[in-house]
Design a protein around this motif. Structure first.
Motif, PDB file in Angstrom:
ATOM      1  N   VAL A 149      85.621 -17.889  70.709  1.00  0.00           N
ATOM      2  CA  VAL A 149      86.927 -18.647  71.668  1.00  0.00           C
ATOM      3  C   VAL A 149      86.558 -19.966  72.386  1.00  0.00           C
ATOM      4  CG1 VAL A 149      88.795 -18.248  73.390  1.00  0.00           C
ATOM      5  CG2 VAL A 149      87.799 -16.189  71.894  1.00  0.00           C
ATOM      6  N   VAL A 150      85.370 -19.841  72.876  1.00  0.00           N
ATOM      7  CA  VAL A 150      84.699 -21.065  73.508  1.00  0.00           C
ATOM      8  C   VAL A 150      83.390 -21.113  73.160  1.00  0.00           C
ATOM      9  CG1 VAL A 150      86.419 -21.073  75.276  1.00  0.00           C
ATOM     10  CG2 VAL A 150      84.298 -19.665  76.027  1.00  0.00           C
ATOM     11  N   THR A 151      82.688 -22.188  73.599  1.00  0.00           N
ATOM     12  CA  THR A 151      81.168 -22.218  73.747  1.00  0.00           C
ATOM     13  C   THR A 151      80.983 -22.748  75.157  1.00  0.00           C
ATOM     14  OG1 THR A 151      81.490 -24.315  72.480  1.00  0.00           O
ATOM     15  CG2 THR A 151      80.215 -22.427  71.489  1.00  0.00           C
ATOM     16  N   PHE A 152      80.057 -22.535  75.893  1.00  0.00           N
ATOM     17  CA  PHE A 152      79.525 -23.267  77.075  1.00  0.00           C
ATOM     18  C   PHE A 152      78.520 -23.963  76.967  1.00  0.00           C
ATOM     19  CE2 PHE A 152      81.637 -19.428  78.721  1.00  0.00           C
ATOM     20  CZ  PHE A 152      82.410 -19.611  79.855  1.00  0.00           C
ATOM     21  N   ILE A 153      78.933 -25.402  76.958  1.00  0.00           N
ATOM     22  CA  ILE A 153      78.003 -26.438  76.923  1.00  0.00           C
ATOM     23  C   ILE A 153      76.787 -26.211  78.035  1.00  0.00           C
ATOM     24  CG2 ILE A 153      77.816 -28.872  77.095  1.00  0.00           C
ATOM     25  CD1 ILE A 153      80.765 -29.024  76.458  1.00  0.00           C
ATOM     26  N   SER A 182      79.676 -12.732  83.950  1.00  0.00           N
ATOM     27  CA  SER A 182      78.425 -13.167  83.036  1.00  0.00           C
ATOM     28  C   SER A 182      78.893 -12.583  81.576  1.00  0.00           C
ATOM     29  CB  SER A 182      77.274 -12.838  83.342  1.00  0.00           C
ATOM     30  OG  SER A 182      76.405 -13.386  82.610  1.00  0.00           O
ATOM     31  N   ARG A 183      79.217 -11.184  81.567  1.00  0.00           N
ATOM     32  CA  ARG A 183      79.274 -10.535  80.429  1.00  0.00           C
ATOM     33  C   ARG A 183      80.628 -11.191  79.534  1.00  0.00           C
ATOM     34  NH1 ARG A 183      75.587  -6.065  81.503  1.00  0.00           N
ATOM     35  NH2 ARG A 183      76.777  -5.579  83.357  1.00  0.00           N
ATOM     36  N   ALA A 184      81.659 -11.232  80.428  1.00  0.00           N
ATOM     37  CA  ALA A 184      83.011 -11.788  80.027  1.00  0.00           C
ATOM     38  C   ALA A 184      82.723 -13.087  79.264  1.00  0.00           C
ATOM     39  CB  ALA A 184      83.998 -11.891  80.920  1.00  0.00           C
ATOM     40  N   CYS A 185      82.073 -13.960  79.891  1.00  0.00           N
ATOM     41  CA  CYS A 185      81.703 -15.387  79.325  1.00  0.00           C
ATOM     42  C   CYS A 185      80.940 -15.326  77.929  1.00  0.00           C
ATOM     43  CB  CYS A 185      80.679 -16.025  80.249  1.00  0.00           C
ATOM     44  SG  CYS A 185      81.729 -16.606  81.968  1.00  0.00           S
ATOM     45  N   ARG A 188      80.436 -26.159  81.980  1.00  0.00           N
ATOM     46  CA  ARG A 188      81.499 -26.814  81.213  1.00  0.00           C
ATOM     47  C   ARG A 188      81.883 -25.789  79.810  1.00  0.00           C
ATOM     48  NH1 ARG A 188      79.225 -32.353  80.030  1.00  0.00           N
ATOM     49  NH2 ARG A 188      77.449 -31.244  80.095  1.00  0.00           N
ATOM     50  N   ALA A 189      82.867 -25.775  79.523  1.00  0.00           N
ATOM     51  CA  ALA A 189      83.277 -24.871  78.433  1.00  0.00           C
ATOM     52  C   ALA A 189      84.137 -25.714  77.340  1.00  0.00           C
ATOM     53  CB  ALA A 189      84.024 -23.590  78.851  1.00  0.00           C
ATOM     54  N   ARG A 190      83.485 -25.544  76.237  1.00  0.00           N
ATOM     55  CA  ARG A 190      84.484 -26.168  74.879  1.00  0.00           C
ATOM     56  C   ARG A 190      85.216 -25.221  74.397  1.00  0.00           C
ATOM     57  NH1 ARG A 190      81.165 -29.633  73.034  1.00  0.00           N
ATOM     58  NH2 ARG A 190      82.690 -31.515  73.579  1.00  0.00           N
ATOM     59  N   VAL A 191      86.485 -25.528  74.333  1.00  0.00           N
ATOM     60  CA  VAL A 191      87.581 -24.301  73.662  1.00  0.00           C
ATOM     61  C   VAL A 191      87.419 -24.696  72.192  1.00  0.00           C
ATOM     62  CG1 VAL A 191      90.009 -23.733  73.538  1.00  0.00           C
ATOM     63  CG2 VAL A 191      88.989 -24.872  75.782  1.00  0.00           C
ATOM     64  N   LEU A 192      87.395 -23.428  71.383  1.00  0.00           N
ATOM     65  CA  LEU A 192      87.197 -23.541  70.180  1.00  0.00           C
ATOM     66  C   LEU A 192      88.522 -23.026  69.589  1.00  0.00           C
ATOM     67  CD1 LEU A 192      83.357 -22.189  69.729  1.00  0.00           C
ATOM     68  CD2 LEU A 192      84.237 -24.669  69.819  1.00  0.00           C
ATOM     69  N   ASP A 193      89.026 -22.023  70.086  1.00  0.00           N
ATOM     70  CA  ASP A 193      90.184 -21.454  69.649  1.00  0.00           C
ATOM     71  C   ASP A 193      91.134 -21.232  70.964  1.00  0.00           C
ATOM     72  OD1 ASP A 193      92.131 -19.818  68.431  1.00  0.00           O
ATOM     73  OD2 ASP A 193      90.843 -18.607  67.639  1.00  0.00           O
TER      74      ASP A 193
END
Lengths: 246, 246
Positions: free
Chosen positions: A222-226, A211-214, A230-235
């Motif tokens: 680096v990402v956002t969790f929709i 959880s903390r890592a996310c 589901r994660a959207r990659v930002l970088d």
DNA sequence: CGTAGTATTGAAACGGATCAATATCTGTGG
DNA sequence: CCACAGATATTGATCCGTTTCAATACTACG
């Protein structure tokens, strides 16, 4: 349904017949997994395989139960795990379409297999499979390639486990999921159908650490969790860097 | 030596011909590894395998090198490891007599193999082996069993890695060595031919942690180290308990 | 017999595990 | 469709063991 047979005929690459994906023994160039089975072999397998639709969270077999069948994943994701005396539940593998499982045991299963999502699996009675393989050397060779491939995977996994930093592990995992799902091209959104607990079991971390890592991956942009799956990659570059930092 | 040929004839179970040990696909009862190959098959293999004596610390192949051969261990111990960018050197497996290695890669080797002790290995050219297996379904099946067995081993290893306590890991490792070497009965002395560094790489610990773990095992009266490569078991029960505490 | 790799031992710090409290989600039945 | 209960996930505080750094001892091999 009345169209079933026609559909099966119309599309030999459909998920109606078993398939294996892996790296051939002698392929010199690409390290990309390819289809291992000829159309004929797939139909031969289809003859001994029973196709089953399985709802998510279904146990396919249990640790210590007498082994009767070998499985190939048709659709969906399956996890294989063990129950340890200390209450931990290490996930030995997530299995994706065209992966084999249940082959890795003898006499009795040594781990438990459970669907993570709704899935389609092909069940092959062990005795029948043995006879088929003892007869069809080509097919046996493909199975050998596949298991060999999964051995490589297992060893890669082992290296990932050894890492001490949770974010790095998580990054590696996300990338692998991405590759596995999209089979090449990215669309920037990574699907992670399994629960945080499953991920924790797979990465050798506590649920909290995952959880903390996310969270930290989000905070560092680096990402956002929709949502939780589901994660959207930002970088992408940052993700890659984290994943292979070790 | 002038008796070489005679010796080979006299003892079909000698280490002069390749052998495989593993768990059959269908053996219902025992989980003890057994000889997988018939005498005929062993001789067939001997026909395509080159027997090589290799001094300790010899590199058999390197990561990324084009894969040309598959190996079977005849005598001695081999380790397979990778070199990571961060300087770590995870040991993926120690290989004992009758284990296969080099099979687990395609096109190029994905890890490096090095002898730990003086060893005898059987080298089989990949192309020849492929042709043999594509032709001899029985033999292919035995290879499948063997690789499957090693996949199980790899997963067991993965679970050991996940453990957080160094002494527990060390205890597990010692026990495994004991089983592997004595093939059943114990004589109370465990041979550990590999260096502390190797062990550290295998267990996912630092060299120091391994050293301290050994020390603590001594202090708590579980074993004594005769020298750095031999441990005498003082309290088997305690050792077993530590090993399976997880 | 010396030298380089290998191993031991100590001190400090980092990072995840664990415990605990709260929040969110999922699926079920009203 | 909503409310509720159990499972799942987040977040915080503390603890513990391994890592890391550093200094010294050992051992194997030429």
């Amino acid at each position: 349904m009345r169209h079933d047979v026609d559909i099966r005929r119309a599309d030999p690459h459909s998920h109606e017949i078993p398939a294996l994906r892996g790296i051939p023994l002698l392929d010199t160039d690409s390290n990309q997994p390819v289809r291992l089975l000829s159309t004929r072999q797939r139909h031969d397998l289809a003859a001994i395989a029973v196709r089953e639709r399985v709802p998510r969270r279904t146990i396919l077999y249990r640790e210590h139960a007498p082994a009767t069948s070998v499985f190939i994943v048709g659709q969906g994701i399956v996890k294989v795990f063990r129950d340890l005396p200390n209450g931990k539940r290490p996930v030995l593998a997530f299995l994706f379409p065209e992966d084999i499982f249940g082959l890795i045991e003898a006499g009795h299963y040594v781990s438990t297999a459970q669907t993570v999502t709704d899935a389609v699996v092909f069940r092959m009675p062990l005795v029948v499979l043995r006879d088929t393989l003892a007869f069809d050397a080509e097919l046996g060779l493909q199975f050998l390639c596949k298991v060999t491939h999964q051995l490589r995977e297992s060893q890669r996994h082992r290296i990932a486990i050894e890492r001490r930093d949770a974010v790095g592990k998580m990054a590696t995992f996300l990338r692998r999921l991405d590759q596995r799902h999209t089979h090449g091209e990215r669309h920037g959104v990574i699907h992670m159908p399994m629960t945080r607990s499953d991920v924790a079991g797979y990465l050798g971390l506590s649920l909290e650490a995952v959880s903390r890592a996310c969270r930290r991956l989000e905070r560092s942009g680096v990402v956002t969790f929709i949502d939780r799956h589901r994660a959207r990659v930002l970088d992408q570059r940052a993700l890659d860097k984290l994943a292979s930092a070790y």
